[in-house]
Design an enzyme around this catalytic site. Structure first.
Site, PDB file in Angstrom:
ATOM      1  N   CYS A 390       0.864  -1.288   0.126  1.00 37.85           N
ATOM      2  CA  CYS A 390       0.096  -0.095   0.067  1.00 37.85           C
ATOM      3  C   CYS A 390       0.872   1.312   0.005  1.00 37.85           C
ATOM      4  O   CYS A 390       1.451   1.631  -0.889  1.00 37.85           O
ATOM      5  CB  CYS A 390      -1.093  -0.025   1.126  1.00 37.85           C
ATOM      6  SG  CYS A 390      -2.417   1.045   0.998  1.00 37.85           S
ATOM      7  N   HIS A 516      -3.642  -5.098   0.554  1.00 42.54           N
ATOM      8  CA  HIS A 516      -3.030  -5.552   1.994  1.00 42.54           C
ATOM      9  C   HIS A 516      -2.979  -7.098   1.744  1.00 42.54           C
ATOM     10  O   HIS A 516      -3.791  -7.783   2.370  1.00 42.54           O
ATOM     11  CB  HIS A 516      -3.460  -5.020   2.979  1.00 42.54           C
ATOM     12  CG  HIS A 516      -3.486  -3.328   3.275  1.00 42.54           C
ATOM     13  ND1 HIS A 516      -2.607  -3.113   4.004  1.00 42.54           N
ATOM     14  CD2 HIS A 516      -4.080  -2.341   2.767  1.00 42.54           C
ATOM     15  CE1 HIS A 516      -2.439  -1.656   3.974  1.00 42.54           C
ATOM     16  NE2 HIS A 516      -3.616  -1.532   2.915  1.00 42.54           N
ATOM     17  N   GLU A 518      -1.240  -9.180   3.736  1.00 42.95           N
ATOM     18  CA  GLU A 518      -1.301  -9.615   4.977  1.00 42.95           C
ATOM     19  C   GLU A 518      -2.511  -9.993   5.533  1.00 42.95           C
ATOM     20  O   GLU A 518      -2.621 -11.103   6.433  1.00 42.95           O
ATOM     21  CB  GLU A 518      -0.565  -8.697   5.932  1.00 42.95           C
ATOM     22  CG  GLU A 518      -1.378  -7.116   6.517  1.00 42.95           C
ATOM     23  CD  GLU A 518      -1.118  -6.025   5.245  1.00 42.95           C
ATOM     24  OE1 GLU A 518      -0.787  -6.444   4.109  1.00 42.95           O
ATOM     25  OE2 GLU A 518      -1.369  -5.242   5.823  1.00 42.95           O
TER      26      GLU A 518
HETATM   27  N1  GLN Z   1      -1.948   6.651   2.579  1.00 44.70           N
HETATM   28  C1  GLN Z   1      -2.029   6.069   1.409  1.00 44.70           C
HETATM   29  C2  GLN Z   1      -3.258   5.933   0.735  1.00 44.70           C
HETATM   30  O1  GLN Z   1      -4.336   6.363   1.517  1.00 44.70           O
HETATM   31  C3  GLN Z   1      -1.695   4.488   1.827  1.00 44.70           C
HETATM   32  C4  GLN Z   1      -2.713   3.986   2.598  1.00 44.70           C
HETATM   33  C5  GLN Z   1      -2.370   2.389   3.169  1.00 44.70           C
HETATM   34  O2  GLN Z   1      -1.223   2.287   3.120  1.00 44.70           O
HETATM   35  N2  GLN Z   1      -3.186   1.994   3.752  1.00 44.70           N
HETATM   36  O3  GLN Z   1      -3.676   5.657  -0.404  1.00 44.70           O
END
Ligand code: GLN
Length: 547
Positions: A390, A516, A518
């Site tokens: 992310c 994600h 994970e």
């Molecule tokens: N801050 C980034 C976004 O909003 C990444 C979000 C995250 O890592 N969950 O896109």
């Protein structure tokens, strides 16, 4: 068929915690769920959290630890991660309710006039809504529903929840619902003795509000003496065999279910619920635990570079997924936790020297961003296996833009709203969003992987579904330029518009994803990207020149 459905009753287990918080109620609930599942029952599990936030999505990881995201896009408590990992169940929105969410529903109803002029009160209106939340787990496809009550018995804010479960069990009867109380039996060093008094008092508080626990699970640092177990049984009105010890495990939390099974907790639960005690199939789980514990010939060290490193719960699912990956590769893995701001102060080489893999997890806000970018440069230049998740992918894109594509001022709109080179920018659908809670791109979305990439090899599939939680995305204006410079777009949304996975040519293993992974890793089914990443890290550790 109809008749069978009418006869089906979903049984309920209610798990409360006493004396102190952080006793591992979530792990206990998840362990019970696993045991019942491995006895052939269909189990569903939820957590009721007494705090006033509608969900943990708006809370800082410092307050709350990781926010766990479900397939259906709910931002939830990290205990749901334990439920999914242990019991391999798929949690939903119904798996987590807070005081805020319960009140929100009741207040919305009141504003609509649904209460027909009545005074709206904690009892019965709030407690009824809590009971509705519990009942949402009922159904012909669920044999046993487990409800964990967050917080500690005696907290003012948990009272409506305890009252609701008292009423609920009263309504369904003692053979359809059980109370399990998790408590602490501390060892007092000065007296060289274990003390049962805090547990007695905690059960006392429960009794005052009409709940008599059926089972006590005692968290303790060392095994309890028979005398203590008997004393607790006597004072707390619980049968001796239903006073279960949960001694600190030596190696891994995945040992907890084995300890509970040894004391036949699951058998007693089924007997008390009038359910047939079917065979317990724990072979695979035991084998996994043994494999995890067994000494290994291969080792590797992985750096996790984040901004909430001091808090072990902030990256819970990441650490667990790494452990699954290590077990799947049969390597002894150590994790080097690196604070991104430290890299800014001391340089990446000083803090990452000797690691065999670098992982940059998700996050929000600009603190530590430059440190994460430096860590990624180091991994790219040194050929160290890299997994970006992310925000970690977004940082990898910025790093590539600056370090390879020659765009010195490249940044994300999130951290540099005025930079002309926004290689990461706000998603179109997010531009009109004002409210913070529950408004990101959330939950499971499909992704197509491109043949011949590291990601496709790891998944051994081309169509995948992964969970998301973000507002910003790869800026497609830069796609052709980056591809020409050696970036591989390894995965996109099925319409090809949203870049989901990037990789690098000429690197042993460099994969970064917008989703994600994970959240979907399981002990017995390590996530492909974590398995692939640890595999690459172990290969680097094996190579004498790089180790
Ligand atoms: N801050 C980034 C976004 O909003 C990444 C979000 C995250 O890592 N969950 O896109």
């Amino acid at each position: 068929m109809k008749k069978q459905e009418r006869e089906h009753v979903t049984k309920h287990l209610f798990i409360t915690g006493g004396v102190v918080s952080s006793l591992g109620k979530g792990i206990t609930a998840a362990s019970v769920a696993l045991l019942l599942r491995q006895r052939g029952y269909r189990v569903c599990i939820q957590k009721l959290d007494p705090y006033v936030n509608v969900d943990p999505g708006t809370m800082s990881p410092y307050e709350h630890g990781e926010v766990f995201v479900t397939d259906d896009g709910a931002e939830t408590d990290l205990d749901l991660g334990h439920y999914e990992r242990f019991a391999d169940v798929c949690c939903t929105r119904n798996s987590n309710y807070t005081t805020g969410r319960i009140y929100q529903t009741v207040i919305e109803r009141e504003r609509r006039g649904d209460y027909l002029g009545k005074t709206v009160q904690v009892i019965p209106h709030i407690t009824d809504e809590i009971k509705t939340a519990i009942r949402s787990l009922d159904g012909p496809e669920v044999d046993i529903a487990i409800t964990e009550i967050g917080g500690t018995v005696g907290d003012i804010e948990s009272l409506p929840f305890l009252e609701a479960i008292r009423q609920y069990r009263q309504e369904i009867g003692t053979h359809n619902g059980l109370f399990i109380h998790l408590t602490l039996v501390p060892f007092i060093k000065a007296a060289q003795e274990m003390k049962t008094k805090p547990s007695q008092q905690s059960v006392g508080i429960l009794r005052e509000i009409g709940i008599i626990p059926d089972i006590l699970v005692c968290r303790c640092e060392r095994p309890m003496e028979e005398e203590h177990l008997r004393k607790l049984a006597l004072f707390c009105n619980v049968r001796r065999e239903l006073v279960i010890q949960e001694v600190d495990v030596a190696h891994t939390i995945y040992e907890v279910p084995l300890e509970l099974a040894r004391q036949e907790l699951d058998t007693y639960i089924l007997e008390m619920l009038d359910l047939h005690v079917r065979d317990l199939r724990l072979d695979e789980w035991c084998a996994f635990v043994e494999r995890t514990i067994a000494p290994k010939t291969r080792t590797c060290e992985i750096a996790v570079v984040g901004k909430y490193i001091s808090l072990k719960d902030a990256y819970k699912s990441i650490y667990e997924a790494l452990a699954h990956g290590a077990a799947a590769n049969d390597v002894q893995m150590t994790i080097r936790q690196v604070e991104a701001t430290e890299i800014e102060a001391k340089g990446a080489a000083a803090l990452l020297q000797g690691v065999h893999g670098v992982l940059v997890p998700g996050g929000f806000g600009d603190r530590g961003i430059e440190g994460k970018i430096q860590a990624i440069s180091y991994a790219r230049e040194q050929g160290i296996p890299f997994l970006g998740i992310c925000l970690g992918m977004q940082c990898a894109v910025i790093e590539f833009a600056r370090g390879v594509a020659g765009i010195a001022d490249a940044n994300s709109q999130e951290f540099a709203p005025t930079t002309p080179s926004q290689v990461i920018h706000l998603m179109e659908e997010q531009k009109k969003v004002r409210a913070l809670g529950g408004t990101m791109r959330l939950g499971a979305w499909p992704c197509d992987l491109h043949d011949g990439t590291q990601a496709a090899a790891a998944y051994a599939a081309l169509h995948i579904s992964e969970r998301h939680r973000h507002r910003y995305e790869f800026n497609n204006d830069y796609r052709a330029r980056f591809e020409a410079a050696g970036m591989v777009i390894a995965g996109t949304s099925p319409d090809g518009q949203l870049v989901e996975v990037i990789e690098l040519k000429k690197h042993p293993w460099f994969v970064a994803c917008q989703f994600h992974p994970e959240f979907k890793s399981r002990p017995l089914k390590a996530h492909p990207l974590f398995k692939g990443f640890v595999h690459a890290a172990a290969a680097r550790a094996d190579s004498p020149s790089k180790a």
